[in-house]
Design a protein around this motif. Structure first.
Motif, PDB file in Angstrom:
ATOM      1  N   VAL B 261       0.854  -1.185   0.000  1.00  0.00           N
ATOM      2  CA  VAL B 261       0.000   0.000   0.000  1.00  0.00           C
ATOM      3  C   VAL B 261       0.891   1.236   0.000  1.00  0.00           C
ATOM      4  N   TYR B 262       0.639   2.114  -0.921  1.00  0.00           N
ATOM      5  CA  TYR B 262       1.425   3.343  -1.036  1.00  0.00           C
ATOM      6  C   TYR B 262       0.503   4.532  -1.001  1.00  0.00           C
ATOM      7  N   GLU B 263       0.937   5.563  -0.287  1.00  0.00           N
ATOM      8  CA  GLU B 263       0.146   6.780  -0.309  1.00  0.00           C
ATOM      9  C   GLU B 263       0.791   7.793  -1.236  1.00  0.00           C
ATOM     10  N   TYR B 264       0.045   8.201  -2.233  1.00  0.00           N
ATOM     11  CA  TYR B 264       0.489   9.236  -3.167  1.00  0.00           C
ATOM     12  C   TYR B 264      -0.724  10.034  -3.596  1.00  0.00           C
ATOM     13  N   PRO B 265      -0.484  11.160  -4.247  1.00  0.00           N
ATOM     14  CA  PRO B 265      -1.636  11.913  -4.749  1.00  0.00           C
ATOM     15  C   PRO B 265      -2.346  11.142  -5.859  1.00  0.00           C
ATOM     16  N   THR B 266      -3.574  11.534  -6.138  1.00  0.00           N
ATOM     17  CA  THR B 266      -4.240  11.008  -7.321  1.00  0.00           C
ATOM     18  C   THR B 266      -3.463  11.483  -8.541  1.00  0.00           C
ATOM     19  N   GLY B 267      -3.779  10.886  -9.665  1.00  0.00           N
ATOM     20  CA  GLY B 267      -3.176  11.355 -10.911  1.00  0.00           C
ATOM     21  C   GLY B 267      -1.769  10.854 -11.149  1.00  0.00           C
ATOM     22  N   MET B 268      -1.350   9.812 -10.402  1.00  0.00           N
ATOM     23  CA  MET B 268      -0.036   9.217 -10.659  1.00  0.00           C
ATOM     24  C   MET B 268      -0.068   8.477 -11.992  1.00  0.00           C
ATOM     25  N   LEU B 269       1.025   8.571 -12.729  1.00  0.00           N
ATOM     26  CA  LEU B 269       1.134   7.760 -13.934  1.00  0.00           C
ATOM     27  C   LEU B 269       1.191   6.283 -13.523  1.00  0.00           C
ATOM     28  N   ILE B 270       0.449   5.472 -14.237  1.00  0.00           N
ATOM     29  CA  ILE B 270       0.495   4.041 -13.923  1.00  0.00           C
ATOM     30  C   ILE B 270       1.921   3.519 -14.083  1.00  0.00           C
ATOM     31  N   THR B 271       2.583   4.007 -15.098  1.00  0.00           N
ATOM     32  CA  THR B 271       3.954   3.540 -15.342  1.00  0.00           C
ATOM     33  C   THR B 271       4.878   3.918 -14.184  1.00  0.00           C
ATOM     34  N   ASP B 272       4.681   5.106 -13.614  1.00  0.00           N
ATOM     35  CA  ASP B 272       5.494   5.497 -12.451  1.00  0.00           C
ATOM     36  C   ASP B 272       5.225   4.556 -11.281  1.00  0.00           C
ATOM     37  N   ILE B 290      -2.651  -4.629 -16.508  1.00  0.00           N
ATOM     38  CA  ILE B 290      -2.961  -4.240 -15.132  1.00  0.00           C
ATOM     39  C   ILE B 290      -4.476  -4.083 -14.965  1.00  0.00           C
ATOM     40  N   VAL B 291      -4.917  -4.402 -13.775  1.00  0.00           N
ATOM     41  CA  VAL B 291      -6.294  -4.089 -13.399  1.00  0.00           C
ATOM     42  C   VAL B 291      -6.175  -2.917 -12.429  1.00  0.00           C
ATOM     43  N   PRO B 292      -6.714  -1.756 -12.766  1.00  0.00           N
ATOM     44  CA  PRO B 292      -6.351  -0.559 -12.000  1.00  0.00           C
ATOM     45  C   PRO B 292      -7.075  -0.367 -10.674  1.00  0.00           C
ATOM     46  N   GLY B 293      -8.269  -0.933 -10.500  1.00  0.00           N
ATOM     47  CA  GLY B 293      -8.987  -0.536  -9.285  1.00  0.00           C
ATOM     48  C   GLY B 293      -9.851  -1.607  -8.678  1.00  0.00           C
ATOM     49  N   GLY B 294      -9.317  -2.799  -8.550  1.00  0.00           N
ATOM     50  CA  GLY B 294     -10.122  -3.895  -8.022  1.00  0.00           C
ATOM     51  C   GLY B 294     -10.648  -4.737  -9.164  1.00  0.00           C
ATOM     52  N   SER B 295     -11.044  -5.977  -8.825  1.00  0.00           N
ATOM     53  CA  SER B 295     -11.298  -6.975  -9.859  1.00  0.00           C
ATOM     54  C   SER B 295     -12.390  -6.611 -10.852  1.00  0.00           C
ATOM     55  N   LEU B 328      -3.724  -4.483  -9.741  1.00  0.00           N
ATOM     56  CA  LEU B 328      -3.096  -5.786  -9.907  1.00  0.00           C
ATOM     57  C   LEU B 328      -2.213  -5.738 -11.153  1.00  0.00           C
ATOM     58  N   ILE B 329      -0.949  -6.094 -10.962  1.00  0.00           N
ATOM     59  CA  ILE B 329       0.009  -6.018 -12.060  1.00  0.00           C
ATOM     60  C   ILE B 329       0.319  -7.439 -12.533  1.00  0.00           C
ATOM     61  N   MET B 330       0.203  -7.661 -13.836  1.00  0.00           N
ATOM     62  CA  MET B 330       0.416  -9.014 -14.364  1.00  0.00           C
ATOM     63  C   MET B 330       1.574  -9.023 -15.354  1.00  0.00           C
ATOM     64  N   ASP B 331       2.412 -10.036 -15.243  1.00  0.00           N
ATOM     65  CA  ASP B 331       3.543 -10.103 -16.167  1.00  0.00           C
ATOM     66  C   ASP B 331       3.217 -10.944 -17.387  1.00  0.00           C
TER      67      ASP B 331
END
Lengths: 572, 437, 224
Positions: B261-272, B290-295, B328-331
């Protein structure tokens, strides 16, 4: 007045109204399974989806926006809405399956889902033929199935209680049965258990679904998941005729249908009457059906020997002839119709006898403030309004013992069973008995025994505990009466749609009995009394016009739902 | 482009780097309950001004739907002293891929309590229910201990801080049902009923728990309230993406080197987030999806995330949603068919069974995907899956049917080759309507 | 026990079960009754306390046979039927007796991709049971769980609705099973945030002894 437009047809409406009910009331046949007018609408079956739009309003002014032709612009909700949970509002525009492809598609889709885990065992299902799911599937369902997997297996033929059987696989989880026990009967005996596709209704362990109204869930179940233990596999719906009449088990006069096959009552189901029983029927009212079929007499007897009807009339008349009126005791009956009791009172009057009395059949504590009443007979109110008042077994016994009575004329009752005296105690007097069943304990003492048509075989009127006068219609034929001439009998589908070669109807189980309005004039004629009526309809016309307590209770006014009589202040 | 500004120097506010912040005295020493005190003891604040400040902050609900919080608070009807009103705080976190609330509840429980009290003050509510999923038993024990301390200090309960504002907080323990995270089903669960979602309208603000006006917020949402009161709505609105501002707890899981779990502002680049924050792909593998916000949020292929930021607008444009920001990040080795099969199993298992399309549809989806995954499917199954999705979406009381349908629709749509490769060829070509053919 | 999708059979609960809790034990203590009354007072109606009371009963009796559900309903003054409907809705309420330790292995979503199924199958093999089954000695029940909300520390499992065990490996499972056989429950594990590792040198709690950082999980070998 506010208006609503349904499939391009505009209706006016008043007050708060649910859309689905309004559609149904106005002939728009919206398919639905979970909705029931007497219960909350969970909107879970998703079958009654419609498109709903409202006039678009200008945000600033609140005025309705109009198009080039001045018609209001309708903004449709992005999702289809369940009409059962939708409250109507002024200007609403609704598209049902009749005008919207989208709605049509949605209904078909939902149906497909409902059927994938449904066993499709209609050929052996009691609900077949009057099953909303089957009807919908025939009308709108997919022809084949795209579901190529094993269906979910759930418990089958489980006795939920003594009278209701569950088939979990047929259940579509509409929750009507659960809501019935929670919101209507308040027995709280049923719940849905498990979760998701494993859901089905059940009692908790150790609890029987035995409440006195349990069988109502069979009627409201929109599939064959809940069936009657008593009626299961006995008759298909299309083999039976159904006749709109009233229940005779208590004084409530719940409206019902009698279902008949081969002149036997097969089952009793509720008939909606919002002034009497609403949508419901107590289990005891349904289970009493066998008394109409079993232990029925086979024609009249004199001194226990079978005789012709003519001989019976003459023998009954002979008992009465030459006896001083004051020494004849006429016993009316809360089981008999107003018409028959009225004729009995007329006969008593003509013979100079005191007015008939009747034996009440009250069982204290049996009533529940709903459809069960303390009074176990259907027409005590009718008797009272005719001036036929209740007496007690003790009072009759005293008169018999005092030797005041030479003839006891019993109209469709059983004084011995009521505890007046034993049959042998009546050996010194003449007894004329009109009776329903051979189990009648007074039969042994009867000099003349006249089999009487029961409530499902006659035409007549009962007045219920609240003063509601209602008609009885004959549901099954009796011997010697041409069934088709007795216009009141309900017809089965085969009658209406079959051919004479189908042999849907047979002459078996015709009971050799006569209604009171035939028997009493016949006896009267033998005595030389004038009692000429064309039938019960005319009798009731005379009663309603001559007796203010029956004012307005003509057959045409009573129709199928009855007439609420003015209160007389007299209670049965 | 990143909308998170100088995120590398971002100072955390929801979970600031303070040891033992979960303890009441430490929380107090770090401005804890000062926002509540200010509201209750200064004339500057009244319920309306608190709500206005939250509106000004642009805070959007953190539970998945992203509804503006201040606006939601203002939906409550005018106060009627005879009619109770309730706040429900939704900590039933059970959307697969989401694990931020648990960390917040453990590390900063008092911010949730303080936020609930501020929300209650703003809506004149006297009881707040904090619904926590039953699996978080250890965290519930932990929260209850902290709540008791807050009661002892007079931060919760009668006449808080000597004011005439009284408010109780009740922690409600769930017992294993994803559906309870749906707000109306959460209400039925609180009421001790089977947790079936309710039909809307009526909305909770009109008829909520026990039929009384109710507002329901995710736990992370009120946790922002003390920050907004302390620092001002403008400050909050300045963090991260303009249209969807604020600090966010990103839950990153899957094939990355440093999940968490990381705390950052909204609007982060997914790649970052993937490459820098979470330490890049594990084992040097290539990112596949990637699944960005839950299943339930639509999956994004690696080639779809360039320049996409974690906020509602950017994700919508990219073809997905912010959801719970549980990523969720998938390779490259991930089997998308198996993956989808397992998600579908989840929704099948968790459907409450109330509505027909969801009760029956979720199982059907799993049946077909199981068949495909086991090599027994055929190409027409893919058409059927799409059809079933259309038959489920928007046709049920709650959104679980949609949540079950979306992953199917988008995963197949975006990884069709993989599904086709596992299917047997069909005698009838895909896309042909048998009825008209 | 095969997957429901392969063998979709829904059973019928025993409708006339013999009570399993002896009558003299089937009651709440005064302290428990007081606790339940406190819960009731926190809700507008007693129904609200049913979930808490069922939890308490499950902790007391180990599971929820019908007579216990009835006891809860009676204590709350709510219909037994409703309490039973609620108890069967939620997966964490055990309607039948389970092993002393119920191991809920998450295989959902992130856990699937990070080896949840590997761990489940390892555990099944190790204990000689299939998911859903209890070992013959009654010590362990192995279950497949849906997302338990610890995706960052996948794969993971939960012990009997309580402690979470994060970042599972086969070695960790071996150690866990050995410890549980000696009735040693693992201590509560706080999972350190990656940012705390950078900014605070690891554990941000001083009151929790063991803490664990997020670790890159193993690549899953099986996904079903």
């Amino acid at each position: 007045m506010p208006t609503i437009t349904i499939d391009n047809q505009t209706f006016e409406f008043e007050g708060q109204q649910g859309l689905l009910q309004f559609c149904l009331d106005n002939g728009v046949d919206l398919p639905h399974f979970c909705y029931h007018p007497a219960m909350s609408a969970p909107a879970n079956c998703r079958q009654c989806l419609v498109e709903v739009g409202m006039p678009q309003r200008d945000r600033a002014t609140g005025e309705v926006n109009t198009d080039d032709e001045g018609n209001p612009v309708i903004q449709f909700m992005p999702k289809l809405q369940t009409s059962c949970s939708m409250q109507m509002s002024d200007g609403m525009v609704v598209k049902t399956h009749r005008s919207s492809e989208l709605v049509k598609r949605a209904q078909k889709d939902t149906l497909e889902f409902l059927l994938i885990n449904h066993p499709l065992d209609c050929p052996i299902c009691d609900q077949a033929g009057h099953c909303p799911l089957q009807n919908q599937a025939y009308k709108h369902g997919p022809e084949g199935s795209r579901f190529e997997f094993e269906k979910v297996h759930k418990p089958k033929h489980i006795d939920l209680g003594p009278r209701v059987v569950l088939d979990g696989e047929r259940c579509i989880n509409c929750t009507r049965c659960v809501r019935f026990t929670r919101e209507v009967s308040n027995s709280d005996q049923l719940t849905i258990i498990e979760r998701g596709v494993k859901n089905y209704p059940m009692t908790p362990p150790g609890v029987d679904f035995d409440e006195p109204y349990s069988m109502n869930v069979i009627d409201i179940c929109p599939v064959g998941a809940l069936t009657s233990k008593e009626h299961r596999f006995k008759a298909r719906i299309w083999e039976m005729s159904k006749t709109a009449s009233i229940s005779t088990v208590g004084a409530k006069g719940s409206n019902c249908y009698y279902w008949v096959k081969d002149n036997q009552i097969m089952k009793v189901t509720p008939r909606t009457n919002m002034d009497v029983n609403e949508f419901w029927l107590a289990d005891e009212e349904r289970l009493a059906y066998s008394t109409f079929n079993e232990n029925r007499p086979e024609g009249p007897t004199v001194e226990g020997a079978p005789v012709s009807w003519e001989m019976a009339w003459k023998a009954a008349a002979d008992c009465l002839k030459g006896v001083e009126g004051s020494r004849i005791l006429f016993l009316g009956s809360a089981w008999a119709t107003v018409e028959d009791n009225y004729l009995l009172a007329k006969m008593a009057d003509a013979l100079g006898a005191p007015a008939p009395v009747y034996l009440p059949h009250v069982e204290k504590g049996h009533g529940d403030g709903w459809l069960q009443t303390d009074d176990r007979a259907p027409n005590a109110q009718g008797c009272e309004r005719l001036g036929i008042h209740a007496t007690s077994p003790e009072a009759i016994k005293a008169r018999l013992e005092a030797g005041e009575v030479d003839v006891l004329y019993v109209m469709e009752d059983d004084p011995v069973a009521s505890g007046v005296c034993s049959a042998s105690d009546m050996s010194g007097i003449k007894v004329v008995l009109h009776h329903y069943n051979t189990t009648n304990q007074t039969l042994e003492a009867a000099d003349v025994a006249i089999p009487a048509a029961t409530a499902v075989e006659t035409v007549g009127t009962f007045v219920n505990v609240d003063g509601h006068a209602q008609r009885l219609r004959p549901a099954k034929a009796i011997a010697g009466v041409n069934r088709t001439l007795s216009m009141e009998i309900g017809k089965c589908r085969a009658d209406r749609h079959g051919t004479p070669f189908d042999k849907w109807y047979n002459e078996s189980n015709l009971v050799n009995c006569q209604p009171g309005w035939v028997a009493l004039p016949a006896v009267a004629a033998e005595i030389g009394l004038e009692m000429n009526y064309k039938g019960p309809k005319q009798i009731m016309e005379e009663v309603s016009s001559s007796n203010p307590a029956f004012s307005g209770a003509t057959y045409s006014a009573m129709g199928e739902l009855g007439v609420r009589l003015e209160s007389t202040g007299v209670t049965a | 482009m990143s909308k998170a500004g100088d995120w590398r120097n971002y100072k955390r506010v929801l979970l600031p780097p303070v040891k033992d912040l979960h303890k009441l005295d430490v929380y107090e020493a770090n401005d804890g309950y000062s926002a509540l005190r200010e509201i209750l003891t200064t004339d500057k604040w009244n319920p309306t001004s608190v709500t206005d400040e939250v509106k000004k902050s642009g805070l959007k609900g953190r539970g998945g739907a992203g509804f503006p919080t201040g606006l939601k608070w203002s939906f409550m009807p005018p106060v009627d002293p005879d009619v109770p009103r309730y706040l429900c705080c939704n900590g039933d976190e059970s959307e697969p891929g989401t694990f931020k609330d648990r960390q917040l509840l453990e590390y900063n429980p008092h911010s949730v309590f303080e936020g609930m009290l501020i929300a209650s003050y703003a809506m004149s509510i006297k009881t707040g229910f904090l619904y926590i999923r039953g699996e978080f038993a250890d965290w519930i024990t932990h929260m209850e201990a902290e709540l008791e301390k807050a009661y002892e200090k007079g931060y919760v309960g009668k006449n808080i801080m000597g004011s005439d504002f009284s408010c109780d907080i009740v922690i409600h323990k769930g017992a294993g049902a994803y559906i309870c995270g749906e707000e109306s089903s959460l209400m039925n669960s609180l009421e001790g009923k089977r947790a079936y979602p309710r039909i809307k309208p009526p909305f909770p603000a009109q008829k909520g728990v026990w039929g009384y006006p109710t507002t329901i917020n995710n736990v992370e949402t009120p946790a922002c309230a003390p920050l907004i009161i302390r620092n001002g709505g403008d400050w909050y609105a300045g963090i991260g993406a303009e249209a969807h501002p604020g600090p966010v707890l990103y839950g990153i899981s899957g094939h990355v080197n440093r999940p968490g779990v990381y705390e950052y502002p909204t609007g982060m680049l997914i790649t970052d987030l993937v490459n820098e924050v979470a330490g890049g792909m594990r084992g040097g593998k290539k990112l596949k999806a990637i699944v960005p916000g839950g299943s339930s949020t639509p999956v994004l292929r690696a080639d779809m995330i360039d320049g996409v930021t974690m906020d509602a607008d950017s994700l919508r444009e990219a073809g997905s949603m912010m959801g719970t920001s549980g990523m969720l990040i998938m390779d490259e080795d991930t089997d998308m068919v198996s993956f989808l099969r397992r998600i579908t199993h989840f929704y099948h298992h968790e459907s409450c069974g109330q509505c027909t399309p969801c009760r029956e549809g979720t199982g059907w989806l799993e049946n077909i995907l199981t068949r495909i995954d086991e090599g027994e499917g055929n190409l027409r199954d893919l058409d059927l899956l799409m059809d079933l999705c259309s038959q489920m979406e928007g046709r049920t009381v709650c959104a679980l049917a949609d949540a079950a349908a979306w992953p199917v629709r988008y995963t197949i749509d975006r990884f069709r080759d993989e599904f086709e490769a596992k299917c047997k060829p069909s005698l009838v070509a895909s896309g042909v309507d048998l009825a008209t053919a | 026990m095969a997957d429901f999708i392969k063998n979709p059979v829904v059973g019928l609960p025993d409708r006339k079960p013999e009570p399993v809790i002896p009558a003299d034990q089937l009651h709440f203590s005064e302290a428990e009754k007081t606790q339940i009354q406190t819960w009731i007072s926190q809700y507008p109606s007693a129904d609200g306390a049913v979930m808490r009371a069922l939890w308490l009963a499950q902790e007391k009796f180990g599971f929820l046979p019908p007579e216990v559900i009835q006891l809860v309903a009676d204590e709350l003054g709510i219909p037994y039927t409703n309490a039973y409907g609620v108890a069967t809705f939620y997966t964490q309420y055990f309607k039948e007796k389970k092993g002393t330790y119920v191991l809920d292995v998450c295989t959902c979503f992130s856990c699937q991709l990070c080896g949840g199924f590997d761990m489940l199958h390892y555990l099944e093999e190790k204990l000689g049971v299939h998911k859903g089954e209890t070992t013959d000695d009654g010590v362990f029940t192995v279950q497949e769980a849906e997302c338990l909300g610890a995706c960052g520390s996948a794969p993971m499992l939960q012990i009997t609705n309580g402690a979470y065990v994060h970042n599972l490996t086969k070695e960790k499972i071996d150690a866990l099973v050995d410890a549980l056989r000696e009735d040693k429950m693992p201590a509560f594990t706080s999972v350190t945030l990656p940012q705390d590792e950078d900014e605070m040198g690891g554990n941000r709690r001083t009151d929790v002894e063991s803490t664990e950082t997020y670790q890159a999980g193993p690549v899953s070998e099986t996904t079903r």
